[in-house]
Design an enzyme around this catalytic site. Structure first.
Site, mmCIF file in Angstrom:
data_model
loop_
_atom_site.group_PDB
_atom_site.id
_atom_site.type_symbol
_atom_site.label_atom_id
_atom_site.label_comp_id
_atom_site.label_asym_id
_atom_site.label_seq_id
_atom_site.Cartn_x
_atom_site.Cartn_y
_atom_site.Cartn_z
ATOM 1 N N ARG A 36 0.818 -1.223 0.000
ATOM 2 C CA ARG A 36 0.000 0.000 0.000
ATOM 3 C C ARG A 36 0.846 1.265 0.000
ATOM 4 N NH1 ARG A 36 -4.934 -1.954 3.924
ATOM 5 N NH2 ARG A 36 -6.156 -2.859 2.224
ATOM 6 N N LYS A 203 -19.389 -16.434 2.867
ATOM 7 C CA LYS A 203 -20.812 -16.373 3.186
ATOM 8 C C LYS A 203 -21.674 -15.676 2.141
ATOM 9 C CE LYS A 203 -20.423 -14.587 7.348
ATOM 10 N NZ LYS A 203 -20.731 -14.156 8.683
ATOM 11 N N GLY A 353 -10.607 -8.511 -0.084
ATOM 12 C CA GLY A 353 -9.395 -8.686 0.700
ATOM 13 C C GLY A 353 -8.763 -10.057 0.525
ATOM 14 N N GLY A 376 -13.542 -4.075 1.322
ATOM 15 C CA GLY A 376 -14.937 -3.662 1.463
ATOM 16 C C GLY A 376 -15.347 -2.642 0.411
HETATM 17 P P1 ADP Z 1 -13.069 -11.632 0.114
HETATM 18 O O1 ADP Z 1 -12.291 -11.091 1.276
HETATM 19 O O2 ADP Z 1 -12.210 -11.832 -1.095
HETATM 20 O O3 ADP Z 1 -14.301 -10.840 -0.178
HETATM 21 P P2 ADP Z 1 -14.439 -13.539 1.772
HETATM 22 O O4 ADP Z 1 -13.988 -12.811 2.979
HETATM 23 O O5 ADP Z 1 -15.876 -13.482 1.409
HETATM 24 O O6 ADP Z 1 -13.560 -13.109 0.498
HETATM 25 O O7 ADP Z 1 -14.113 -15.097 1.927
HETATM 26 C C1 ADP Z 1 -12.829 -15.603 2.070
HETATM 27 C C2 ADP Z 1 -12.815 -16.824 2.938
HETATM 28 O O8 ADP Z 1 -13.711 -17.808 2.466
HETATM 29 C C3 ADP Z 1 -11.455 -17.471 2.960
HETATM 30 O O9 ADP Z 1 -10.907 -17.367 4.240
HETATM 31 C C4 ADP Z 1 -11.735 -18.932 2.576
HETATM 32 O O10 ADP Z 1 -11.008 -19.862 3.351
HETATM 33 C C5 ADP Z 1 -13.207 -19.056 2.853
HETATM 34 N N1 ADP Z 1 -13.817 -20.161 2.088
HETATM 35 C C6 ADP Z 1 -13.794 -20.349 0.754
HETATM 36 N N2 ADP Z 1 -14.399 -21.491 0.415
HETATM 37 C C7 ADP Z 1 -14.808 -22.073 1.556
HETATM 38 C C8 ADP Z 1 -15.485 -23.293 1.874
HETATM 39 N N3 ADP Z 1 -15.856 -24.147 0.930
HETATM 40 N N4 ADP Z 1 -15.744 -23.556 3.178
HETATM 41 C C9 ADP Z 1 -15.360 -22.698 4.143
HETATM 42 N N5 ADP Z 1 -14.725 -21.534 3.912
HETATM 43 C C10 ADP Z 1 -14.439 -21.221 2.640
HETATM 44 MG MG MG Z 2 -12.608 -11.265 3.433
#
Ligand code: ADP
Ligand code: MG
Length: 396
Positions: A36, A203, A353, A376
Site C-alpha cells: 500500500r 458467506k 481482501g 470492502g
Molecule cells: P473476500 O475477502 O475476497 O471478499 P471472503 O472474505 O468473502 O472473500 O471469503 C474468504 C474466505 O472464504 C477465505 O478465508 C476462505 O477460506 C473461505 N472459504 C472459501 N471457500 C470455503 C469453503 N468451501 N468452506 C469454508 N470456507 C471457505
Molecule cells: Mg474477506
C-alpha cells in the site's frame, strides 16, 4: 462525468493534502507488507515533481482505547516512506495543533510532511470515523488542495476524506483512485460483453448485494467458495457438514429464480471429514455424504468455469473458490487464476481482501488487468453503491 485527477490541478507552490491508504499490516512495530505504501508513491512523487508540498496522512487500524494508540502509531510507516522516496519525511506525532501547523507553514516546495494516524481522533468521540464537521474543516484549513488516493476507505464518509473535500476549494483523486474508478467503475457502468462474474468466499450474507447486482448486469455469474453450498442446499441437495446459512435458503432460491439460468453452480467439490489441511476427496455435488464438508470446487467445475469464461470481454472476481489458505484446498482458486490468465482481450478485475491475498499468494497478480486495493470498498463499488470518498471529489 469524470472526476478531477491530480494531474488536472496546478500544484505549483501549493500545500497539497494527500489522503493515502497506509493501513498496512504490522507486527511488533514493523511493516509486514508495504504494497500500500508503494502504491501511493506515484501520486506523492507527482505532487513533488510539480512543485507542490506534500502533506500525507492515513488511518492505521482502529483506535478505541489508549492501548490502541501505541499499537497503531503510524511513525514506522513515515520512516518507510522516507526510504522509498529517498528523501526526508518530516513526521509530526499529532493530528492537530501548533507543531503540525508550524511544520506545514515551514515547508518548502518538494518537501513532505506526514502526520499521525487520523484515527487517533477516534479516541475522543470518533471524530474521524463519524466525520466530525469541525475536524474536516480544520484539516482542510491546513492545505490549499485535497487529493484523495485512499480507495480502502472510499466506502466510508470520514473526516479525512469527505470532511476535507467539503471544506476545501479544490479537490481531485490520485492516480490509484483514478485506476479503481477506471476499472471497477468501468465494469459497473459500462462493461464490455460477454461479462462474467465469479463469486466465492465464505458467506452468502456478505455478498447478497453483489450477487443481486451482478445477476442483472453480467451474462453469467459463476458461484464457488463456501457460499455455493447454501445455493446447492436450496436446490434440495445434501451438503453434509459444509458451510451453510440456513436463514438464507429462501433468499438463495429467490436469487436462482431471478437469475433465470445466469447463475452457474459447481458440479463437484473437494470434500473432507474435518476442517483440516489434509488431502480431500472429489465428490459430485449429488454425492456429498452427511459426515463430509466441501472445502473447494472440484476439477469438473473448474473445467465448466474455464469453458464458460472463454471469449469473455469483462471478468470480475470476488471471493476465493475454496479454503485457499490450506494447500489441499487451493486448487480451485488456483485454477480460476489460470483460466483468467489464459484469457486474451478481456478486462480482468479482482477485488476483495481475501481474493486479492489469494491471487498474490499464488503469484497471479500480474496477470490481471486490475487488482483492487480495497476489500470492502471494492465489494460496495461492485454492488453499484455510490462511494462517498469518490462522490465528494470535484468533477472535471
Ligand atoms: P473476500 O475477502 O475476497 O471478499 P471472503 O472474505 O468473502 O472473500 O471469503 C474468504 C474466505 O472464504 C477465505 O478465508 C476462505 O477460506 C473461505 N472459504 C472459501 N471457500 C470455503 C469453503 N468451501 N468452506 C469454508 N470456507 C471457505
Ligand atoms: Mg474477506
Amino acid at each position: 462525468m469524470a472526476k478531477k485527477v491530480v494531474s488536472d490541478l496546478n500544484l505549483k507552490g501549493k500545500k497539497v493534502l494527500i489522503r493515502v491508504d497506509f493501513n498496512v499490516p504490522m507486527k511488533d512495530g514493523k511493516i509486514t507488507d508495504d504494497t500500500r505504501v508503494r502504491a501511493a508513491l506515484p501520486t506523492i512523487k507527482y505532487v513533488l515533481e510539480q512543485g507542490g508540498k506534500a502533506i500525507v496522512f492515513s488511518h492505521l487500524g482502529r483506535v478505541k482505547t489508549e492501548e490502541d494508540l501505541a499499537k497503531n502509531n503510524i511513525a514506522p510507516v513515515a520512516k518507510h516512506l522516507e526510504e522509498l522516496l529517498g528523501q526526508k519525511v518530516t513526521f509530526v506525532n499529532a493530528t492537530r495543533g501548533k507543531e503540525l501547523e508550524d511544520a506545514i507553514n515551514n515547508m518548502n516546495v518538494g518537501e513532505v510532511v506526514m502526520f499521525q494516524n487520523t484515527r487517533y481522533e477516534d479516541l475522543d468521540g470518533k471524530k474521524e470515523s463519524k466525520n466530525d464537521p469541525e475536524l474536516g474543516a480544520y484539516w482542510a484549513s491546513l492545505g490549499d488542495v485535497f487529493v484523495n488516493d485512499a480507495f480502502g476507505t472510499a466506502h466510508r464518509a470520514h473526516a479525512s476524506n469527505v470532511g476535507i473535500a467539503s471544506n476545501i476549494k479544490e479537490s481531485a483523486v490520485g492516480f490509484l483512485l483514478e485506476k479503481e474508478i477506471k476499472y471497477i467503475g468501468g465494469a459497473v457502468d459500462n462493461p464490455a460483453h460477454p461479462y462474467f462474474a465469479i463469486l466465492g468466499g465464505a458467506k452468502v450474507s456478505d455478498k447478497i448485494g453483489v450477487i443481486s447486482e451482478l445477476i442483472n448486469k453480467a451474462d453469467k455469474v459463476l458461484v464457488g467458495g463456501g457460499m455455493m453450498f447454501t445455493f446447492l442446499k436450496a436446490l434440495g441437495k445434501n451438503i453434509g457438514k459444509s458451510l451453510c446459512e440456513d436463514d438464507k435458503l429462501d433468499l438463495a432460491k429467490e436469487l436462482l429464480e431471478k437469475a433465470n439460468g445466469k447463475i452457474v453452480l459447481p458440479v463437484d467439490t473437494v470434500c473432507a471429514k474435518e476442517f483440516k489441511d489434509e488431502p480431500g476427496v472429489v465428490k459430485s455435488v449429488d454425492d456429498i455424504a452427511s459426515d463430509e464438508l466441501g472445502l473447494d470446487i472440484g476439477p469438473k467445475t473448474l473445467e465448466l468455469f474455464a469453458d464458460t469464461l472463454k471469449g469473455a470481454k469483462t471478468v470480475v472476481w470476488n471471493g476465493p473458490m475454496g479454503v485457499f489458505e490450506m494447500t489441499n484446498f487451493a486448487g480451485g482458486t488456483l485454477g480460476v487464476c489460470e483460466a483468467i490468465a489464459n484469457l486474451t482481450g478481456a478486462n480482468t478485475i479482482v477485488g476483495g481482501g481475501d481474493s486479492v491475498a489469494a491471487v498474490e499468494k499464488l503469484g497471479y497478480a500480474a496477470k490481471f488487468t486490475h487488482v483492487s486495493t480495497g476489500g470492502g470498498a471494492s465489494l460496495e463499488y461492485l454492488e453499484g453503491k455510490t462511494l462517498p470518498g469518490i462522490a465528494c471529489i470535484e468533477e472535471k
